[in-house]
Design an enzyme around this catalytic site. Structure first.
Site, PDB file in Angstrom:
ATOM      1  N   ARG A 136       0.817  -1.236   0.000  1.00  0.00           N
ATOM      2  CA  ARG A 136       0.000   0.000   0.000  1.00  0.00           C
ATOM      3  C   ARG A 136       0.843   1.275   0.000  1.00  0.00           C
ATOM      4  NH1 ARG A 136      -3.328  -2.823   3.780  1.00  0.00           N
ATOM      5  NH2 ARG A 136      -5.046  -3.807   2.663  1.00  0.00           N
ATOM      6  N   LYS A 158       3.056  11.721 -10.835  1.00  0.00           N
ATOM      7  CA  LYS A 158       2.104  10.933 -11.628  1.00  0.00           C
ATOM      8  C   LYS A 158       2.795   9.626 -11.993  1.00  0.00           C
ATOM      9  CE  LYS A 158      -0.791  14.407 -13.857  1.00  0.00           C
ATOM     10  NZ  LYS A 158      -1.191  15.013 -15.150  1.00  0.00           N
ATOM     11  N   GLU A 200       9.250  19.285 -24.439  1.00  0.00           N
ATOM     12  CA  GLU A 200       8.649  19.542 -23.116  1.00  0.00           C
ATOM     13  C   GLU A 200       9.345  20.719 -22.419  1.00  0.00           C
ATOM     14  OE1 GLU A 200       5.936  18.003 -22.182  1.00  0.00           O
ATOM     15  OE2 GLU A 200       5.919  15.982 -23.047  1.00  0.00           O
ATOM     16  N   LYS A 242       7.962  23.225 -13.195  1.00  0.00           N
ATOM     17  CA  LYS A 242       7.028  22.138 -12.881  1.00  0.00           C
ATOM     18  C   LYS A 242       6.803  22.051 -11.374  1.00  0.00           C
ATOM     19  CE  LYS A 242       5.311  17.625 -13.797  1.00  0.00           C
ATOM     20  NZ  LYS A 242       5.283  16.426 -14.611  1.00  0.00           N
ATOM     21  N   GLU A 252      -4.098  18.268  -9.999  1.00  0.00           N
ATOM     22  CA  GLU A 252      -4.597  18.779 -11.279  1.00  0.00           C
ATOM     23  C   GLU A 252      -6.050  19.243 -11.228  1.00  0.00           C
ATOM     24  OE1 GLU A 252      -2.882  16.794 -14.718  1.00  0.00           O
ATOM     25  OE2 GLU A 252      -4.675  17.260 -15.844  1.00  0.00           O
ATOM     26  N   ARG A 256      -2.253  22.832 -12.958  1.00  0.00           N
ATOM     27  CA  ARG A 256      -1.451  21.712 -13.456  1.00  0.00           C
ATOM     28  C   ARG A 256      -1.903  21.298 -14.857  1.00  0.00           C
ATOM     29  NH1 ARG A 256       1.106  16.484 -10.277  1.00  0.00           N
ATOM     30  NH2 ARG A 256       2.181  15.672 -12.104  1.00  0.00           N
ATOM     31  N   ASN A 260      -0.554  20.327 -19.934  1.00  0.00           N
ATOM     32  CA  ASN A 260      -1.042  19.523 -21.059  1.00  0.00           C
ATOM     33  C   ASN A 260      -1.087  20.312 -22.364  1.00  0.00           C
ATOM     34  OD1 ASN A 260      -1.464  17.266 -19.392  1.00  0.00           O
ATOM     35  ND2 ASN A 260      -3.373  18.179 -18.659  1.00  0.00           N
ATOM     36  N   HIS A 263      -1.001  18.469 -25.600  1.00  0.00           N
ATOM     37  CA  HIS A 263      -1.142  17.038 -25.324  1.00  0.00           C
ATOM     38  C   HIS A 263      -2.453  16.446 -25.833  1.00  0.00           C
ATOM     39  CE1 HIS A 263       2.443  17.722 -23.023  1.00  0.00           C
ATOM     40  NE2 HIS A 263       2.495  16.481 -22.577  1.00  0.00           N
ATOM     41  N   HIS A 267      -1.814  13.430 -28.052  1.00  0.00           N
ATOM     42  CA  HIS A 267      -2.240  12.057 -27.751  1.00  0.00           C
ATOM     43  C   HIS A 267      -3.019  11.455 -28.912  1.00  0.00           C
ATOM     44  CE1 HIS A 267      -1.811  12.226 -23.081  1.00  0.00           C
ATOM     45  NE2 HIS A 267      -0.734  11.773 -23.665  1.00  0.00           N
ATOM     46  N   HIS A 281       6.434  10.593 -28.135  1.00  0.00           N
ATOM     47  CA  HIS A 281       5.537  11.460 -27.358  1.00  0.00           C
ATOM     48  C   HIS A 281       5.919  12.941 -27.510  1.00  0.00           C
ATOM     49  CE1 HIS A 281       3.019  12.846 -24.061  1.00  0.00           C
ATOM     50  NE2 HIS A 281       4.086  13.377 -23.493  1.00  0.00           N
TER      51      HIS A 281
HETATM   52  P1  NAD Z   1      11.508   5.872 -22.451  1.00  0.00           P
HETATM   53  O1  NAD Z   1      11.560   5.648 -21.018  1.00  0.00           O
HETATM   54  O2  NAD Z   1      10.913   4.821 -23.320  1.00  0.00           O
HETATM   55  O3  NAD Z   1      12.988   6.178 -22.967  1.00  0.00           O
HETATM   56  C1  NAD Z   1      13.210   6.364 -24.355  1.00  0.00           C
HETATM   57  C2  NAD Z   1      14.297   5.422 -24.881  1.00  0.00           C
HETATM   58  O4  NAD Z   1      15.566   5.885 -24.435  1.00  0.00           O
HETATM   59  C3  NAD Z   1      14.174   3.991 -24.374  1.00  0.00           C
HETATM   60  O5  NAD Z   1      14.536   3.129 -25.422  1.00  0.00           O
HETATM   61  C4  NAD Z   1      15.226   3.913 -23.260  1.00  0.00           C
HETATM   62  O6  NAD Z   1      15.719   2.624 -23.078  1.00  0.00           O
HETATM   63  C5  NAD Z   1      16.281   4.834 -23.796  1.00  0.00           C
HETATM   64  N1  NAD Z   1      17.122   5.497 -22.814  1.00  0.00           N
HETATM   65  C6  NAD Z   1      16.764   6.032 -21.618  1.00  0.00           C
HETATM   66  N2  NAD Z   1      17.794   6.698 -21.089  1.00  0.00           N
HETATM   67  C7  NAD Z   1      18.826   6.565 -21.932  1.00  0.00           C
HETATM   68  C8  NAD Z   1      20.170   7.045 -21.935  1.00  0.00           C
HETATM   69  N3  NAD Z   1      20.622   7.865 -20.991  1.00  0.00           N
HETATM   70  N4  NAD Z   1      20.980   6.692 -22.969  1.00  0.00           N
HETATM   71  C9  NAD Z   1      20.508   5.918 -23.987  1.00  0.00           C
HETATM   72  N5  NAD Z   1      19.245   5.462 -24.052  1.00  0.00           N
HETATM   73  C10 NAD Z   1      18.427   5.780 -23.030  1.00  0.00           C
HETATM   74  O7  NAD Z   1      10.738   7.210 -22.843  1.00  0.00           O
HETATM   75  P2  NAD Z   1      10.705   8.689 -22.240  1.00  0.00           P
HETATM   76  O8  NAD Z   1      10.555   9.566 -23.416  1.00  0.00           O
HETATM   77  O9  NAD Z   1      11.771   8.936 -21.262  1.00  0.00           O
HETATM   78  O10 NAD Z   1       9.325   8.678 -21.418  1.00  0.00           O
HETATM   79  C11 NAD Z   1       8.090   8.461 -22.062  1.00  0.00           C
HETATM   80  C12 NAD Z   1       7.089   7.985 -21.050  1.00  0.00           C
HETATM   81  O11 NAD Z   1       6.949   8.982 -20.050  1.00  0.00           O
HETATM   82  C13 NAD Z   1       5.714   7.738 -21.624  1.00  0.00           C
HETATM   83  O12 NAD Z   1       5.247   6.498 -21.180  1.00  0.00           O
HETATM   84  C14 NAD Z   1       4.864   8.864 -21.038  1.00  0.00           C
HETATM   85  O13 NAD Z   1       3.527   8.482 -20.840  1.00  0.00           O
HETATM   86  C15 NAD Z   1       5.559   9.115 -19.746  1.00  0.00           C
HETATM   87  N6  NAD Z   1       5.353  10.442 -19.199  1.00  0.00           N
HETATM   88  C16 NAD Z   1       4.961  10.527 -17.902  1.00  0.00           C
HETATM   89  C17 NAD Z   1       4.788  11.759 -17.316  1.00  0.00           C
HETATM   90  C18 NAD Z   1       4.436  11.845 -15.854  1.00  0.00           C
HETATM   91  O14 NAD Z   1       4.143  12.937 -15.378  1.00  0.00           O
HETATM   92  N7  NAD Z   1       4.502  10.752 -15.134  1.00  0.00           N
HETATM   93  C19 NAD Z   1       4.988  12.927 -18.040  1.00  0.00           C
HETATM   94  C20 NAD Z   1       5.387  12.814 -19.363  1.00  0.00           C
HETATM   95  C21 NAD Z   1       5.572  11.558 -19.939  1.00  0.00           C
HETATM   96  N1  GLY Z   2       3.057  15.740 -17.501  1.00  0.00           N
HETATM   97  C1  GLY Z   2       1.954  16.405 -16.973  1.00  0.00           C
HETATM   98  C2  GLY Z   2       1.879  16.416 -15.470  1.00  0.00           C
HETATM   99  O1  GLY Z   2       2.758  15.956 -14.815  1.00  0.00           O
HETATM  100  O2  GLY Z   2       0.934  16.898 -14.942  1.00  0.00           O
END
Ligand code: NAD
Ligand code: GLY
Length: 383
Positions: A136, A158, A200, A242, A252, A256, A260, A263, A267, A281
Site C-alpha cells: 500500500r 504521476k 517539453e 514544474k 490537477e 497543473r 497539457n 497534449h 495524444h 511522445h
Molecule cells: P523511455 O523511457 O521509453 O525512454 C526512451 C528510450 O531511451 C528507451 O529506449 C530507453 O531505453 C532509452 N534510454 C533512456 N535513457 C537513456 C540514456 N541515458 N541513454 C541511452 N538510451 C536511453 O521514454 P521517455 O521519453 O523517457 O518517457 C516516455 C514515457 O513517459 C511515456 O510512457 C509517457 O507516458 C511518460 N510520461 C509521464 C509523465 C508523468 O508525469 N509521469 C509525463 C510525461 C511523460
Molecule cells: N506531464 C503532466 C503532469 O505531470 O501533470
C-alpha cells in the site's frame, strides 16, 4: 528555490537543487552534470543505509547502472541485483507491471524498502506505480536518464501504466522522495530522444515563462547539442517551473492542467500512429503545441506572430511541427477527433483545450467550437 551546491573534485560542475514544496511530502530535485557520481549519501539517507531495489531497462543498465552501483558502494551500500525490464513503451503494460511486482515482492520486502527508478519515463512511471502499490505504498527515488523524464515525468508524482483502453489510465499519484537528474546521462541518449524531450522544455516557456522561451530561442541548439551549462540551466528551469505548478496544484484541479499544452492533439496523433517509434511522445507534443497555438489564433485569442515564433523555434531545432512532417501516415481527421474525445481530461463530453493568449500565457477552455477544431485539423493534414 535554486541554490548552487558545494562542488568537489569528483563533481566538477555545479549542482542545482530545486525543492518541490508539498508539506511533509516535499522533496529535492538535484540537477547537474555527473550529479549521480556522488549521490550515494543522498540515497543512503532515504534508504537508511540499505540497498534500494533498482529498476531499470535493458538499454540503460549497461550505460548507467555501473555509476549508480559505484556511488552506492562508496557510501557503504552493497547493491542488490537490479530488476531489468525491456526498453520501450510496451513495458508500461499490466503484464510487465505484474512481473515487476512479483520481482519486488519476491524479495520479502518490508515497508521500509525503497525502489529506485533508473531510466526514462517508462521506467519512472511503472516503478513509481509499483512503489505506490507495494504494501500500500513504499518510498521511491527517481533517477531519470532521458531529457523528457528529467524535465517532466520524474517530477510531480504521476505514476502508472497503460491499458488497452488508453494510455496512462491505470495509476496513482505517488511522489518520489528524491529526484537525481544527471544531465551527463543524456550524452548516451539518441538525438531523436533528446529532441523529443526538448519539446517539453519549450512547453514551460510557452505556458508561463516568456523570458525562458526567449532564452531557448538563443540557446536551444546548445541544449540539444549537449552543452553542459545550457543543458543544466534548461533542466533546472523546467524542473523549477514544474515544481511551482505541482506545489500549487498536486492533483490537477487547476493550473497543473496547463502542463497539457499540446497534449490533447498530441495524444490523438500518437494514438493514430500506434504509440510507437513512428511518432515519439515529445514529437507529438511539438506538433500538438503548434496546433494549440494555431487554434488560439483562429479563435482570435492570440496574435499570429506568437504562433509563428513558437513554430519557427521548434522547427529550427529539428522537431516536427505539422502532422505531414511524419512520413507515411494517412491521417484521418474523424479518427483524431474521436481520440481527442476519449482523452482523460474530457468532462461531461467536453474536451479541455489548453489555449494561449500569447507566448507564455496559457489557459484552459472547454467550450471550443468543434467546427473550428475540425477545420484546423483538416487544413493541418492537407498541408
Ligand atoms: P523511455 O523511457 O521509453 O525512454 C526512451 C528510450 O531511451 C528507451 O529506449 C530507453 O531505453 C532509452 N534510454 C533512456 N535513457 C537513456 C540514456 N541515458 N541513454 C541511452 N538510451 C536511453 O521514454 P521517455 O521519453 O523517457 O518517457 C516516455 C514515457 O513517459 C511515456 O510512457 C509517457 O507516458 C511518460 N510520461 C509521464 C509523465 C508523468 O508525469 N509521469 C509525463 C510525461 C511523460
Ligand atoms: N506531464 C503532466 C503532469 O505531470 O501533470
Amino acid at each position: 528555490m535554486t541554490s548552487p551546491d558545494t562542488s568537489t573534485s569528483d563533481t566538477p560542475t555545479a549542482i542545482d537543487t530545486v525543492r518541490l514544496d508539498l508539506g511533509p511530502r516535499s522533496y529535492d530535485i538535484l540537477v547537474g552534470d555527473r550529479v549521480l557520481d556522488g549521490a550515494g549519501p543522498r540515497i543512503a539517507a532515504i534508504t537508511g543505509g540499505k540497498a534500494p531495489i533498482v529498476v531499470t531497462d535493458e538499454n540503460v543498465a549497461p550505460l548507467h547502472l555501473p555509476t549508480l552501483e559505484r556511488t552506492l558502494r562508496e557510501s557503504g551500500i552493497e547493491p542488490t541485483q537490479a530488476i531489468v525490464l525491456p526498453a520501450g513503451e510496451k513495458t508500461k503494460d499490466i503484464a510487465h507491471f505484474e512481473r515487476l511486482m512479483d520481482a519486488v515482492l519476491a524479495r520479502g520486502i518490508e515497508r521500509s524498502a525503497v525502489l529506485l527508478a533508473l531510466g526514462g519515463g517508462v521506467i519512472g512511471d511503472i516503478t513509481g506505480f509499483a512503489a505506490a502499490s507495494a504494501l500500500r505504498g513504499i518510498d521511491f527515488i527517481q533517477v531519470p536518464t532521458t531529457l523528457l523524464s528529467q524535465v517532466d515525468s520524474s517530477v510531480g508524482g504521476k505514476t502508472g501504466i497503460n491499458s488497452p483502453h488508453g494510455k496512462n489510465l491505470i495509476g496513482a499519484f505517488h511522489q518520489p522522495r528524491l529526484v537525481i537528474a544527471d544531465t551527463a546521462t543524456l550524452d548516451t541518449l539518441p538525438r531523436r530522444e533528446v529532441l523529443a524531450g526538448y519539446a517539453e522544455v519549450v512547453k514551460y516557456g510557452l505556458i508561463r515563462l516568456p523570458g525562458f522561451f526567449a532564452w531557448l530561442e538563443e540557446n536551444g541548439e546548445r541544449v540539444v547539442a549537449g552543452d553542459s551549462d545550457a543543458r543544466r540551466h534548461a533542466v533546472t528551469e523546467s524542473c523549477r517551473a514544474k515544481a511551482a505548478i505541482v506545489g500549487a496544484d498536486e492533483r490537477e484541479s487547476g493550473d497543473r492542467a496547463l502542463l497539457n499544452l499540446g497534449h490533447t492533439f498530441g495524444h490523438a496523433l500518437e494514438a493514430a500512429t500506434g504509440f510507437g517509434s513512428r511518432l515519439l511522445h515529445g514529437e507529438a507534443v511539438s506538433i500538438g503545441m503548434v496546433l494549440a497555438f494555431d487554434l488560439s489564433v483562429r479563435l482570435g485569442l492570440c496574435p499570429a506572430e506568437d504562433a509563428e515564433k513558437a513554430r519557427a523555434h521548434l522547427a529550427r531545432v529539428g522537431l516536427p511541427v505539422r502532422p505531414t512532417d511524419i512520413p507515411g501516415v494517412e491521417w484521418d481527421v474523424d479518427g483524431l477527433i474521436l481520440s481527442m474525445a476519449k482523452d482523460k481530461k474530457v468532462k461531461d463530453g467536453r474536451i479541455a483545450f489548453v489555449l494561449v493568449r500569447a507566448l507564455g500565457d496559457a489557459f484552459t477552455q472547454r467550450d471550443v467550437d468543434p467546427a473550428v477544431v475540425r477545420a484546423l485539423l483538416e487544413d493541418a493534414v492537407a498541408r
